[in-house]
Design a protein around this motif. Structure first.
Motif, mmCIF file in Angstrom:
data_model
loop_
_atom_site.group_PDB
_atom_site.id
_atom_site.type_symbol
_atom_site.label_atom_id
_atom_site.label_comp_id
_atom_site.label_asym_id
_atom_site.label_seq_id
_atom_site.Cartn_x
_atom_site.Cartn_y
_atom_site.Cartn_z
ATOM 1 N N ALA A 30 -10.325 22.072 92.899
ATOM 2 C CA ALA A 30 -9.304 21.833 93.927
ATOM 3 C C ALA A 30 -9.732 20.860 95.015
ATOM 4 C CB ALA A 30 -8.869 23.149 94.558
ATOM 5 N N LYS A 31 -11.001 20.750 95.280
ATOM 6 C CA LYS A 31 -11.458 19.862 96.344
ATOM 7 C C LYS A 31 -11.610 18.412 95.886
ATOM 8 C CE LYS A 31 -13.485 23.514 99.094
ATOM 9 N NZ LYS A 31 -12.887 24.619 98.414
ATOM 10 N N ASP A 32 -11.394 18.162 94.592
ATOM 11 C CA ASP A 32 -11.463 16.799 94.074
ATOM 12 C C ASP A 32 -10.265 15.988 94.561
ATOM 13 O OD1 ASP A 32 -13.752 17.487 92.699
ATOM 14 O OD2 ASP A 32 -12.731 17.758 90.771
ATOM 15 N N PHE A 35 -6.203 16.101 93.358
ATOM 16 C CA PHE A 35 -5.784 17.420 92.889
ATOM 17 C C PHE A 35 -4.356 17.681 93.357
ATOM 18 C CE2 PHE A 35 -5.281 21.983 93.060
ATOM 19 C CZ PHE A 35 -5.868 22.402 91.889
ATOM 20 N N THR A 72 -2.798 25.640 96.151
ATOM 21 C CA THR A 72 -3.479 24.372 96.411
ATOM 22 C C THR A 72 -3.976 24.306 97.847
ATOM 23 O OG1 THR A 72 -2.145 23.253 94.730
ATOM 24 C CG2 THR A 72 -3.218 21.860 96.391
ATOM 25 N N LYS A 73 -3.153 24.674 98.803
ATOM 26 C CA LYS A 73 -3.575 24.673 100.220
ATOM 27 C C LYS A 73 -4.726 25.652 100.434
ATOM 28 C CE LYS A 73 0.931 23.368 101.977
ATOM 29 N NZ LYS A 73 2.138 23.828 102.642
ATOM 30 N N THR A 76 -8.115 24.440 98.732
ATOM 31 C CA THR A 76 -8.771 23.296 99.369
ATOM 32 C C THR A 76 -9.322 23.632 100.746
ATOM 33 O OG1 THR A 76 -6.637 22.490 100.183
ATOM 34 C CG2 THR A 76 -7.417 21.588 98.094
ATOM 35 N N SER A 77 -9.012 24.810 101.270
ATOM 36 C CA SER A 77 -9.445 25.150 102.628
ATOM 37 C C SER A 77 -10.621 26.122 102.688
ATOM 38 C CB SER A 77 -8.272 25.716 103.432
ATOM 39 O OG SER A 77 -7.887 26.970 102.917
ATOM 40 N N GLN A 105 -14.068 26.649 106.033
ATOM 41 C CA GLN A 105 -14.768 25.395 106.294
ATOM 42 C C GLN A 105 -15.566 25.440 107.583
ATOM 43 O OE1 GLN A 105 -11.554 22.547 105.950
ATOM 44 N NE2 GLN A 105 -11.957 22.254 103.772
#
Length: 137
Positions: A30-32, A35, A72-73, A76-77, A105
């Motif tokens: 997901a962090k790519d 994505f 997705t949100k 990625t967090s 994060q």
């Protein structure tokens, strides 16, 4: 230690475990850059996409597209890990309880317990997912 009750023994508990493993593999990507919610397609193989409904911890309701946007949100967090506590299968449904650890994060670690209720249609696809959460004050 995990408690497993295969009372329904219809293979649905195994599907939920595979669903969870698929979530983990997609979250790892997901962090790519680039994505998108479409990257959740491997997860859709477990789901009755057209009839899917998720009810979240604040009673918010989402369809499959909205749910993948939410995933997705979320993915990625933070980084996350889970430990299976209990899984129990009844005809057409699975109760899946885990301890979740979310590393934000900013370095904050949140530890919660969640119970997800997976409801399956006659084709063995997930059509409803309800999530319940316990968290410290």
């Amino acid at each position: 230690m995990a408690t497993i009750d295969a009372g329904g023994s219809g293979g649905l508990a195994e599907k939920v475990i595979s669903y969870d493993a698929t979530v983990r593999s997609v979250v790892a990507m997901a962090k790519d850059p680039g994505f998108t919610p479409e990257n959740w397609a491997p997860l859709a193989e477990f789901v009755a996409v057209d009839e899917f409904e998720r009810v979240g911890t604040w009673l918010e309701v989402s369809n499959w597209q909205e749910y993948t946007e939410f995933l997705t949100k979320w993915a990625t967090s933070s980084a996350f890990d889970t430990t299976l506590l209990r899984i129990s299968e009844l005809p057409g449904l699975v109760y899946y309880e885990v301890e979740e650890r979310h590393q934000r994060q900013d370095g904050t670690l949140d530890v919660v317990r969640s119970l997800s209720v997976f409801v399956f249609n006659e084709e063995g696809k997930i059509c409803n997912l309800e999530v319940f959460l316990q968290q410290p004050r």
